[in-house]
Enzyme design. Structure first.
Site, PDB file in Angstrom:
ATOM      1  N   LEU A  39       0.830  -1.215   0.000  1.00 16.12           N
ATOM      2  CA  LEU A  39       0.000   0.000   0.000  1.00 16.12           C
ATOM      3  C   LEU A  39       0.861   1.261   0.000  1.00 16.12           C
ATOM      4  CD1 LEU A  39      -2.823  -0.941   2.575  1.00 16.12           C
ATOM      5  CD2 LEU A  39      -3.001  -0.819   0.086  1.00 16.12           C
ATOM      6  N   SER A  40       2.180   1.093   0.060  1.00 15.08           N
ATOM      7  CA  SER A  40       3.054   2.273   0.204  1.00 15.08           C
ATOM      8  C   SER A  40       2.875   3.330  -0.891  1.00 15.08           C
ATOM      9  CB  SER A  40       4.514   1.836   0.300  1.00 15.08           C
ATOM     10  OG  SER A  40       4.706   1.159   1.512  1.00 15.08           O
ATOM     11  N   LYS A  89      14.426  -6.738   4.596  1.00 14.31           N
ATOM     12  CA  LYS A  89      14.743  -5.790   5.670  1.00 14.31           C
ATOM     13  C   LYS A  89      16.048  -6.113   6.398  1.00 14.31           C
ATOM     14  CE  LYS A  89      10.048  -4.307   6.760  1.00 14.31           C
ATOM     15  NZ  LYS A  89       9.068  -4.026   7.821  1.00 14.31           N
ATOM     16  N   ASN A 110      14.284  -0.411   6.962  1.00 11.33           N
ATOM     17  CA  ASN A 110      13.124  -0.365   6.056  1.00 11.33           C
ATOM     18  C   ASN A 110      13.081   0.927   5.241  1.00 11.33           C
ATOM     19  OD1 ASN A 110      12.186   1.509   7.947  1.00 11.33           O
ATOM     20  ND2 ASN A 110      10.073   0.903   7.635  1.00 11.33           N
ATOM     21  N   ASP A 125       9.856   1.572  11.389  1.00  7.25           N
ATOM     22  CA  ASP A 125       8.804   0.704  11.935  1.00  7.25           C
ATOM     23  C   ASP A 125       8.641   0.903  13.451  1.00  7.25           C
ATOM     24  OD1 ASP A 125       7.925  -0.573   9.621  1.00  7.25           O
ATOM     25  OD2 ASP A 125       9.441  -2.150   9.750  1.00  7.25           O
ATOM     26  N   TYR A 257      -3.552  -5.415   9.297  1.00  5.25           N
ATOM     27  CA  TYR A 257      -4.564  -4.424   8.915  1.00  5.25           C
ATOM     28  C   TYR A 257      -5.466  -4.927   7.783  1.00  5.25           C
ATOM     29  CZ  TYR A 257      -0.675  -3.432   5.776  1.00  5.25           C
ATOM     30  OH  TYR A 257       0.369  -3.561   4.905  1.00  5.25           O
ATOM     31  N   GLY A 278      -3.411  -2.268  12.344  1.00  7.77           N
ATOM     32  CA  GLY A 278      -2.066  -1.807  11.991  1.00  7.77           C
ATOM     33  C   GLY A 278      -1.987  -0.708  10.945  1.00  7.77           C
TER      34      GLY A 278
HETATM   35  P1  NAP Z   1       7.582 -12.777  10.305  1.00  6.31           P
HETATM   36  O1  NAP Z   1       8.939 -12.226  10.515  1.00  6.31           O
HETATM   37  O2  NAP Z   1       7.350 -13.853   9.323  1.00  6.31           O
HETATM   38  O3  NAP Z   1       7.059 -13.277  11.761  1.00  6.31           O
HETATM   39  C1  NAP Z   1       5.856 -13.997  11.899  1.00  6.31           C
HETATM   40  C2  NAP Z   1       5.516 -14.143  13.379  1.00  6.31           C
HETATM   41  O4  NAP Z   1       4.257 -14.805  13.487  1.00  6.31           O
HETATM   42  C3  NAP Z   1       6.531 -15.004  14.154  1.00  6.31           C
HETATM   43  O5  NAP Z   1       6.588 -14.532  15.480  1.00  6.31           O
HETATM   44  C4  NAP Z   1       5.865 -16.387  14.091  1.00  6.31           C
HETATM   45  O6  NAP Z   1       6.258 -17.239  15.157  1.00  6.31           O
HETATM   46  C5  NAP Z   1       4.415 -16.006  14.255  1.00  6.31           C
HETATM   47  N1  NAP Z   1       3.507 -17.020  13.723  1.00  6.31           N
HETATM   48  C6  NAP Z   1       3.303 -17.348  12.418  1.00  6.31           C
HETATM   49  N2  NAP Z   1       2.381 -18.325  12.331  1.00  6.31           N
HETATM   50  C7  NAP Z   1       1.998 -18.623  13.609  1.00  6.31           C
HETATM   51  C8  NAP Z   1       1.081 -19.545  14.179  1.00  6.31           C
HETATM   52  N3  NAP Z   1       0.352 -20.383  13.418  1.00  6.31           N
HETATM   53  N4  NAP Z   1       0.946 -19.585  15.528  1.00  6.31           N
HETATM   54  C9  NAP Z   1       1.663 -18.746  16.320  1.00  6.31           C
HETATM   55  N5  NAP Z   1       2.544 -17.835  15.833  1.00  6.31           N
HETATM   56  C10 NAP Z   1       2.715 -17.791  14.491  1.00  6.31           C
HETATM   57  O7  NAP Z   1       6.544 -11.613   9.884  1.00  6.31           O
HETATM   58  P2  NAP Z   1       6.614 -10.055  10.245  1.00  6.31           P
HETATM   59  O8  NAP Z   1       7.269  -9.332   9.147  1.00  6.31           O
HETATM   60  O9  NAP Z   1       7.147  -9.900  11.614  1.00  6.31           O
HETATM   61  O10 NAP Z   1       5.060  -9.657  10.198  1.00  6.31           O
HETATM   62  C11 NAP Z   1       4.174 -10.113  11.208  1.00  6.31           C
HETATM   63  C12 NAP Z   1       2.819  -9.408  11.034  1.00  6.31           C
HETATM   64  O11 NAP Z   1       2.953  -7.998  11.257  1.00  6.31           O
HETATM   65  C13 NAP Z   1       2.234  -9.567   9.631  1.00  6.31           C
HETATM   66  O12 NAP Z   1       0.841  -9.737   9.771  1.00  6.31           O
HETATM   67  C14 NAP Z   1       2.527  -8.226   8.987  1.00  6.31           C
HETATM   68  O13 NAP Z   1       1.585  -7.897   7.985  1.00  6.31           O
HETATM   69  C15 NAP Z   1       2.397  -7.286  10.170  1.00  6.31           C
HETATM   70  N6  NAP Z   1       3.163  -6.038  10.012  1.00  6.31           N
HETATM   71  C16 NAP Z   1       2.468  -4.874  10.057  1.00  6.31           C
HETATM   72  C17 NAP Z   1       3.140  -3.680   9.927  1.00  6.31           C
HETATM   73  C18 NAP Z   1       2.365  -2.404   9.984  1.00  6.31           C
HETATM   74  O14 NAP Z   1       2.900  -1.352   9.593  1.00  6.31           O
HETATM   75  N7  NAP Z   1       1.146  -2.447  10.439  1.00  6.31           N
HETATM   76  C19 NAP Z   1       4.541  -3.658   9.759  1.00  6.31           C
HETATM   77  C20 NAP Z   1       5.217  -4.882   9.728  1.00  6.31           C
HETATM   78  C21 NAP Z   1       4.515  -6.072   9.841  1.00  6.31           C
HETATM   79  P3  NAP Z   1       7.562 -18.203  14.997  1.00  6.31           P
HETATM   80  O15 NAP Z   1       8.743 -17.335  15.333  1.00  6.31           O
HETATM   81  O16 NAP Z   1       7.335 -19.272  15.967  1.00  6.31           O
HETATM   82  O17 NAP Z   1       7.567 -18.687  13.563  1.00  6.31           O
END
Ligand code: NAP
Length: 315
Positions: A39-40, A89, A110, A125, A257, A278
Site C-alpha cells: 500500500l506504500s 529488511k 526499512n 517501523d 490491517y 495496523g
Molecule cells: P515474520 O517475521 O514472518 O514473523 C511472523 C511471526 O508470526 C513469528 O513470530 C511467528 O512465530 C508467528 N507465527 C506465524 N504463524 C503462527 C502460528 N500459526 N501460531 C503462532 N505464531 C505464528 O513476519 P513479520 O514481518 O514480523 O510480520 C508479522 C505481522 O505484522 C504480519 O501480519 C505483517 O503484515 C504485520 N506487520 C504490520 C506492519 C504495519 O505497519 N502495520 C509492519 C510490519 C509487519 P515463529 O517465530 O514461531 O515462527
C-alpha cells in the site's frame, strides 16, 4: 506514460526503456518480493503531490539474489530513497553504506536515503509503532505494561526493541518458538537496567510460554496487548487470544490491517476493550520515512486519506 504495477531488475537495468517516459519521474520505490500488494504508493504519491514534489513512488519486485545490485542502481536513476519490505529488511542492513544506530539496534532497515551516491539505512517501523499507539490510545507506550505476541518475528522484534529503548513499564515477550523470544530478552535486558521504575529490571522484562495458561497469567498484568504475529490475516487462522482473557481495561493493537477487523479486534470489542488495527503503524512508519527523505514534516493527512481510499478499494 503511467507507472507499471511493479518493475523488475531487468527494468532497472534498462530504465530508460522501461520508465524513461514516466511523468513525473520515479524518485522513490519499495523493494519487496512479493510487492504487488504494497500500500506504500498510496501513502507516498499523495504525499509527494501535497508537497508539490515532481516525482512518483513505484513498486520494485526484486528477488533476494538481486536486491543489493538493485539498490546500487537507484541513485544513478534519479531516486531520492526507497523503502524495503519482506524479505529484504535484514539484507538491507548489510547492503547500505551506513546504518543509523536505531536501525542497528532494531536489527532491520526499512528506509534508505541516497545522499551523494551513498545509501544510508534507517528504520521507521519502531518509531512508527510508538506514534500509532499515541494516536490510537492517547497514551505513550513507555507508560504501559505491554505483551508482544509474536516477539520473535521481524516486526515483533523491532517493536520489542523499540519498547525496551523507551523503557516501558513492563514488557513480556511471547512467541510460538520460545527460543527466539529468549534470544531477544538477552539482547534487550541491558536497556531495562538503564531506566528507573517502581518495578526492578528483573520484574520488568519476561518471556512466557506460548500456552493459554501463561497467556492468562501475563494478560492479568498487561495494559497493552500487541499482535505481531501473522495470525489474523486469513479467515481460517486460529484465535490468538481467547475472548474471556480480554478485559475492558485492555488496549489491543493488532499489527495486521487486512482484514481491518481481525478476530482479535472483534474479541476486544465484544469485551469492551479499545482496539486498533495496523493501518496507523503503516501510516506513521511511512510519514517517518518521508521525513528522512525530505527533511521536512510529512503531510500526514494526505497520506492518511490515500491509505483509507486504497484500503476501502480492496475491501
Ligand atoms: P515474520 O517475521 O514472518 O514473523 C511472523 C511471526 O508470526 C513469528 O513470530 C511467528 O512465530 C508467528 N507465527 C506465524 N504463524 C503462527 C502460528 N500459526 N501460531 C503462532 N505464531 C505464528 O513476519 P513479520 O514481518 O514480523 O510480520 C508479522 C505481522 O505484522 C504480519 O501480519 C505483517 O503484515 C504485520 N506487520 C504490520 C506492519 C504495519 O505497519 N502495520 C509492519 C510490519 C509487519 P515463529 O517465530 O514461531 O515462527
Amino acid at each position: 506514460m503511467s507507472a507499471k504495477d511493479q518493475y523488475s531488475i531487468d527494468d532497472l537495468e534498462n530504465w530508460t526503456a522501461a520508465a524513461g517516459d514516466l511523468d513525473p519521474p520515479a524518485i522513490l520505490g519499495v523493494f519487496g518480493d512479493p510487492v504487488a500488494h504494497s500500500l506504500s504508493p498510496h501513502l507516498h504519491n499523495p504525499a509527494l503531490q501535497a508537497c508539490g514534489i515532481a516525482g512518483q513512488y513505484v513498486r520494485l519486485h526484486i528477488g533476494a539474489d538481486d536486491f543489493a545490485r538493485a539498490l546500487r542502481l537507484l541513485p544513478d536513476l534519479g531516486f531520492v530513497g526507497a523503502n524495503v519490505t519482506i524479505p529484504h529488511k535484514f539484507a538491507a542492513l548489510a547492503a547500505v553504506d551506513e546504518v543509523d544506530p536505531l536501525a542497528r539496534k532494531l536489527g532491520a532497515v526499512n528506509t534508505v536515503v541516497f545522499e551523494d551516491g551513498r545509501a544510508l539505512g534507517f528504520n521507521s517501523d519502531g518509531p512508527g509503532f510508538l506514534r500509532a499507539i499515541r494516536e490510537e490510545f492517547g497514551i505513550d507506550a513507555k507508560d504501559l505494561r505491554i505483551a508482544v505476541l509474536g516477539a520473535g518475528g521481524g516486526a515483533g522484534r523491532a517493536v520489542a526493541v523499540q519498547l525496551a529503548l523507551e523503557g516501558c513499564e513492563r514488557l513480556v515477550l511471547m512467541n510460538r518458538t520460545r527460543e527466539k523470544a529468549e534470544a531477544l530478552r538477552a539482547e534487550i535486558e541491558p536497556y531495562f537496567a538503564e531506566s528507573e521504575r517502581l518495578l526492578g529490571p528483573g520484574d520488568r522484562l519476561a518471556v512466557a510460554d506460548w500456552t493459554p495458561k501463561a497467556l492468562e497469567h501475563e494478560l492479568a498484568q498487561t495494559d497493552l496487548i500487541v499482535n505481531a504475529t501473522s495470525l489474523g490475516m486469513k479467515r481460517a487462522d486460529p484465535e490468538l487470544v481467547p475472548e474471556h482473557l480480554i478485559g475492558p481495561h485492555h488496549l489491543v493493537y493488532d499489527m495486521v490491517y487486512k482484514p481491518p477487523r481481525t478476530k482479535l479486534l472483534a474479541a476486544a470489542k465484544a469485551m469492551g476493550a479499545r482496539g486498533a488495527n495496523g493501518l496507523s503503524m503503516l501510516l506513521w512508519q511511512g510519514a517517518i520515512s518521508f521525513e528522512h527523505w525530505f527533511e521536512r514534516e510529512a503531510p500526514a493527512e494526505a497520506m492518511r486519506q490515500g491509505l483509507m481510499d486504497a484500503a476501502a478499494a480492496v475491501r
